[in-house]
Write an enzyme that holds these catalytic residues in place. Structure first.
Site, PDB file in Angstrom:
ATOM      1  N   GLN A   5      28.791  97.264  71.131  1.00  0.00           N
ATOM      2  CA  GLN A   5      27.905  97.490  72.264  1.00  0.00           C
ATOM      3  C   GLN A   5      27.437  98.936  72.417  1.00  0.00           C
ATOM      4  O   GLN A   5      26.531  99.198  73.215  1.00  0.00           O
ATOM      5  CB  GLN A   5      28.575  97.034  73.564  1.00  0.00           C
ATOM      6  CG  GLN A   5      28.663  95.539  73.720  1.00  0.00           C
ATOM      7  CD  GLN A   5      27.300  94.845  73.708  1.00  0.00           C
ATOM      8  OE1 GLN A   5      26.268  95.435  74.036  1.00  0.00           O
ATOM      9  NE2 GLN A   5      27.287  93.590  73.306  1.00  0.00           N
TER      10      GLN A   5
ATOM     11  N   CYS B 173      30.112  77.762  83.194  1.00  0.00           N
ATOM     12  CA  CYS B 173      31.015  76.672  82.827  1.00  0.00           C
ATOM     13  C   CYS B 173      30.183  75.545  82.248  1.00  0.00           C
ATOM     14  O   CYS B 173      29.397  74.923  82.952  1.00  0.00           O
ATOM     15  CB  CYS B 173      31.788  76.184  84.050  1.00  0.00           C
ATOM     16  SG  CYS B 173      32.905  77.401  84.731  1.00  0.00           S
TER      17      CYS B 173
ATOM     18  N   SER C 273      27.559  95.954  64.668  1.00  0.00           N
ATOM     19  CA  SER C 273      26.620  94.889  64.327  1.00  0.00           C
ATOM     20  C   SER C 273      25.200  95.405  64.453  1.00  0.00           C
ATOM     21  O   SER C 273      24.797  95.889  65.518  1.00  0.00           O
ATOM     22  CB  SER C 273      26.840  93.696  65.267  1.00  0.00           C
ATOM     23  OG  SER C 273      25.997  92.621  64.924  1.00  0.00           O
TER      24      SER C 273
END
Length: 380
Positions: free
Chosen positions: A181, A324, A198
């Site tokens: 990040q 969720c 990344s």
């Protein structure tokens, strides 16, 4: 509605213009096998090694310490399991933070299934790992590896990497630092033994990860032996993508000081205004010691997926760390570990070039969308 603003840079940063330019040029010049000896192969090899040098310089590594992987996740898997494999004689114990990326936690599960042990260090309500508890954990005999991210991917909180690195150094334990990040945005903290990152997080193409292993760190790939990438990563290198990744990292790092300060001011505006404009909202993560581009908040009495869908209809691309789903029915492990509100969660992460007008428009539409969802649920 067409896209008004892309606010999901923590998932993937849009391709940097310099990366696009470098990629197109390297597709013509770097297509050959860099391990061969003919002219086209030597050109590809030269491009690969030049890119390696550029990435190493930005990350604070030596070129021969840097290998390229197929993703940041693969870099983490190889970094964790390769270091543990290389240090089997030292012990089988691993220490990690409770809010690490799932790639670290999944590698830890593999280590446990293989007979190793894992100790998880908790975090405070801002999401920061307890440095004193980390130091105590790495002092345990038989500790082979510790893992800590530079900044949390869901809430942006910076981790105490320098303090943990000092404790690891004192006890002779290598520290794997996941810099996904912050690479290209903030300086890499010193003291790491293994570093992962990344490329698509800093504006490079997807499909390129970085695994850096310091000289002197015992490392043995858990995969079958392959001659490529210092025998750390198997498979044919994607030279054009690596060249583009290096170009993006170099460009992002060059503009980082000014651009990240600008984005940080926009994030501060979101942090201040959302609780003022929307009732029953919790802004999550450290307000100061944080990645410059990430802000997360949770809205009471709001379904996170419903809010993301409504924001998408309004033209804003954002994400959530806590939705969720029907398949898992499990909220974010990060938010659970922090002990904060897990429902109605929104992560806004600003890419380079985000304007103040885009942020203001987001702040203008958010209150009505939250009110409408609460009204539909009968709680407004």
């Amino acid at each position: 509605m067409s896209l008004v603003a892309y606010f999901d840079a923590a998932s993937t940063e849009p391709l940097h213009p310099q990366a696009r330019e470098a990629l197109l040029a390297a597709l013509d010049a770097g297509w050959a096998d860099p391990a061969r000896l003919y002219g086209a192969a030597r050109r590809a090899h030269l491009l690969l090694e030049q890119a390696r040098t550029e990435v190493a310089e930005v990350l604070g590594a030596r070129p021969d310490e840097v290998s390229f992987t197929s993703s940041g996740t693969q870099a983490v898997h190889l970094g964790v399991l390769g270091t543990l494999h290389g240090r089997r004689r030292a012990g089988r114990h691993m220490v990690t933070g409770a809010v690490e990326h799932s790639s670290v936690l999944h590698a830890a599960e593999v280590h446990e299934r293989d007979g190793g042990t894992v100790e998880t260090v908790g975090v405070d309500i801002t999401g920061r790992a307890d440095a004193a508890a980390f130091a105590e954990a790495v002092a345990r005999p038989g500790t082979a590896l510790a893992c800590l991210q530079t900044a949390n991917h869901e809430v942006g909180t910076l981790q105490p990497v320098a303090e943990v690195a000092a404790a690891c150094r004192e006890h002779g334990v290598p520290l794997l630092v996941d810099a996904a990040q912050t690479a290209g945005r903030l300086p890499i903290p010193p003291g790491w033994s293994v570093l992962t990152a990344s490329a698509h997080k800093w504006g490079g193409p997807a499909g390129v990860g970085v695994l850096a292993v310091r000289k002197g760190t015992r490392f043995r790939s858990p995969l079958p032996l392959d001659e490529r990438e210092r025998r750390r990563v198997p498979g044919f290198e994607n030279v054009p993508a690596v060249v583009a990744a290096a170009a993006a990292l170099r460009a992002m790092a060059a503009e980082a000081e000014a651009e990240q300060a600008r984005l940080s001011a926009l994030v501060d505006r979101i942090r201040e205004q959302v609780p003022r404009l929307v009732p029953d909202v919790e802004v999550i993560g450290d307000p100061v010691e944080r990645a410059p581009h990430i802000v997360t908040f949770s809205c009471l009495y709001v379904d996170g997926e419903a809010l993301l869908t409504e924001l998408d209809k309004a033209g804003f691309a954002v994400s959530s760390g806590s939705s969720c789903t029907a398949s898992t029915l499990r909220p974010s492990h990060v938010l659970e570990a922090m002990g904060v509100l897990t429902h109605g969660n929104v992560r806004v992460s600003l890419p380079r070039g985000t304007s103040a007008d885009e942020v203001d428009e987001f702040l203008a539409v958010l209150p009505e969308l939250v009110h409408r969802i609460r009204q539909d649920a009968g709680v407004a």
